[in-house]
Scaffold this active site. Structure first.
Site, PDB file in Angstrom:
ATOM      1  N   HIS A 103     -37.140   7.008   3.878  1.00  0.00           N
ATOM      2  CA  HIS A 103     -37.280   5.673   3.306  1.00  0.00           C
ATOM      3  C   HIS A 103     -37.926   5.747   1.919  1.00  0.00           C
ATOM      4  O   HIS A 103     -39.092   6.105   1.799  1.00  0.00           O
ATOM      5  CB  HIS A 103     -38.151   4.846   4.255  1.00  0.00           C
ATOM      6  N   HIS A 149     -38.025  -0.103  -5.772  1.00  0.00           N
ATOM      7  CA  HIS A 149     -38.017  -1.085  -4.689  1.00  0.00           C
ATOM      8  C   HIS A 149     -38.275  -2.490  -5.228  1.00  0.00           C
ATOM      9  O   HIS A 149     -37.505  -3.410  -4.992  1.00  0.00           O
ATOM     10  CB  HIS A 149     -39.073  -0.745  -3.631  1.00  0.00           C
TER      11      HIS A 149
HETATM   12  O1  G3P Z   1     -34.004   0.506   4.991  1.00  0.00           O
HETATM   13  C1  G3P Z   1     -34.170  -0.860   4.882  1.00  0.00           C
HETATM   14  C2  G3P Z   1     -35.528  -1.195   4.372  1.00  0.00           C
HETATM   15  O2  G3P Z   1     -35.828  -0.374   3.292  1.00  0.00           O
HETATM   16  C3  G3P Z   1     -35.612  -2.622   3.980  1.00  0.00           C
HETATM   17  O3  G3P Z   1     -36.878  -2.995   3.535  1.00  0.00           O
HETATM   18  O4  G3P Z   1     -38.361  -3.755   1.755  1.00  0.00           O
HETATM   19  O5  G3P Z   1     -38.375  -1.388   2.417  1.00  0.00           O
HETATM   20  O6  G3P Z   1     -36.458  -2.301   1.157  1.00  0.00           O
HETATM   21  P1  G3P Z   1     -37.530  -2.601   2.148  1.00  0.00           P
HETATM   22 CA    CA Z   2     -35.076  -0.458   1.080  1.00  0.00          CA
END
Ligand code: G3P
Ligand code: CA
Length: 317
Positions: free
Chosen positions: A27, A69
């Protein structure tokens, strides 16, 4: 042992073959260890055996696809303001690491090579020496609208992406497999003109009052419009669920809290043939719950930990 193009990579010694019960996406890279969306975070994820990277993308002022992000620079750089108001050259001069750690092993590159574009990421993955998956999250609302999707597709095509398979081949048996994710059904439907449904992932999370407040605070409408904003956000979740039920997307991407609250729905989606890619799964007990439900893909800030969690020793009886 798993076979096939995107079979699991073993981190165990050759004498102890392992099987992965789910695929692991890092992530924002290995963002538990290094600043998110940096070269270091991506390389560390590969070194820890992640099956793929999850990246968030925005457009710069000059139409380049960059991995960030947030829509602003405030949290993760030494500057302030919107990503969309800077050129790529301006962004490359920023420090994207020190808010987390500036101690980066030399093999992960210098401080000034840490900002990643989509192109930088593809080059890194294409030289990984093995097959890797790439999950691209299109961040909306973008001031550029669906130009974001168009620039992403254009970049992928320039690297030899095949829309039919959604892969970029490196050589026989080694490729980058690309999937596309969004909380915004409109983004996925825009992509659907070119991308196969099984490579589209609808993201959703329960809508909390904090989320509504945060969104209200970012719009010129202000807090007086909270009920309207709440209705729009809940509507987007319903629309995303409908995309999964109607098989317009092949991957459902709920957050961990959504799965806890909607276990039956998660199981029903899997039974109906959808893949589930759940985020953000950092705790062993969450991983075990998801494995028991049959979830196929986990997204985590700690890929090494989760690779171990989902790996079992293969038996040859
Ligand atoms: O993988 C999906 C997740 O990343 C969505 O939340 O806010 O971390 O982009 P966010
Ligand atoms: Ca994400």
């Amino acid at each position: 042992m798993t076979t096939g193009l995107f079979s699991a990579q073993s981190t165990a010694p050759a004498s102890a073959p392992t099987r992965r019960r789910a695929q692991i996406f890092a992530h924002r890279g290995a963002s538990g260890a290094f600043a998110e969306h940096t070269r270091a975070a991506y390389l560390h994820a590969l070194a820890e055996g992640a099956d793929g990277l999850e990246i968030d993308v925005h457009l710069t002022k000059d139409g380049q696809v960059v991995c960030f992000h947030d829509e602003t620079l405030d949290r993760t750089t030494d500057a302030r303001g919107l990503v969309a108001e800077r050129t790529l050259a301006e962004l490359r001069r920023l420090d994207v690491c020190s808010w987390k750690t500036s101690a980066i092993p030399a093999e992960y590159g210098g401080l000034r090579s840490q900002l990643m574009t989509l192109g930088d990421t593809l080059e890194l993955l294409l030289t990984a020496g093995r097959s890797v998956r790439l999950a691209i999250e299109l961040k909306h609302p973008s001031p550029f609208g669906h130009q974001l999707e168009d620039h992403v597709l254009r970049t992928l095509l320039s690297y030899g992406w095949d829309p039919e398979t959604s892969r970029i081949g490196v050589k026989e048996g080694q490729a980058v497999e690309v999937s596309f994710m969004s909380f915004h059904p409109g983004s996925l439907m825009h992509l659907a003109d070119l991308v196969p449904a099984e490579k589209l992932c609808a993201l959703f999370a329960p809508v909390t009052s904090e989320d509504v407040g945060a969104r209200a605070g970012r719009t010129p409408l202000g807090t007086a419009f909270r009920p309207l904003i709440s209705a729009v956000m809940r509507g987007a979740v319903k629309d995303a669920e409908a995309l999964v039920w109607n098989r317009q997307v092949g991957i459902a991407g709920p957050g961990m809290s959504f799965v806890r609250a909607h276990r039956a729905e998660a199981k029903a989606w899997i039974a109906r043939g959808a893949h589930l890619r759940v985020w953000t799964v950092d705790e062993p007990e969450d991983a075990q719950l998801l494995l028991s439900l049959g979830v196929q893909e986990l997204t985590t800030n700690f890929p090494g930990r989760m690779v171990n969690e989902v790996s079992t020793q293969a038996s040859f009886s």
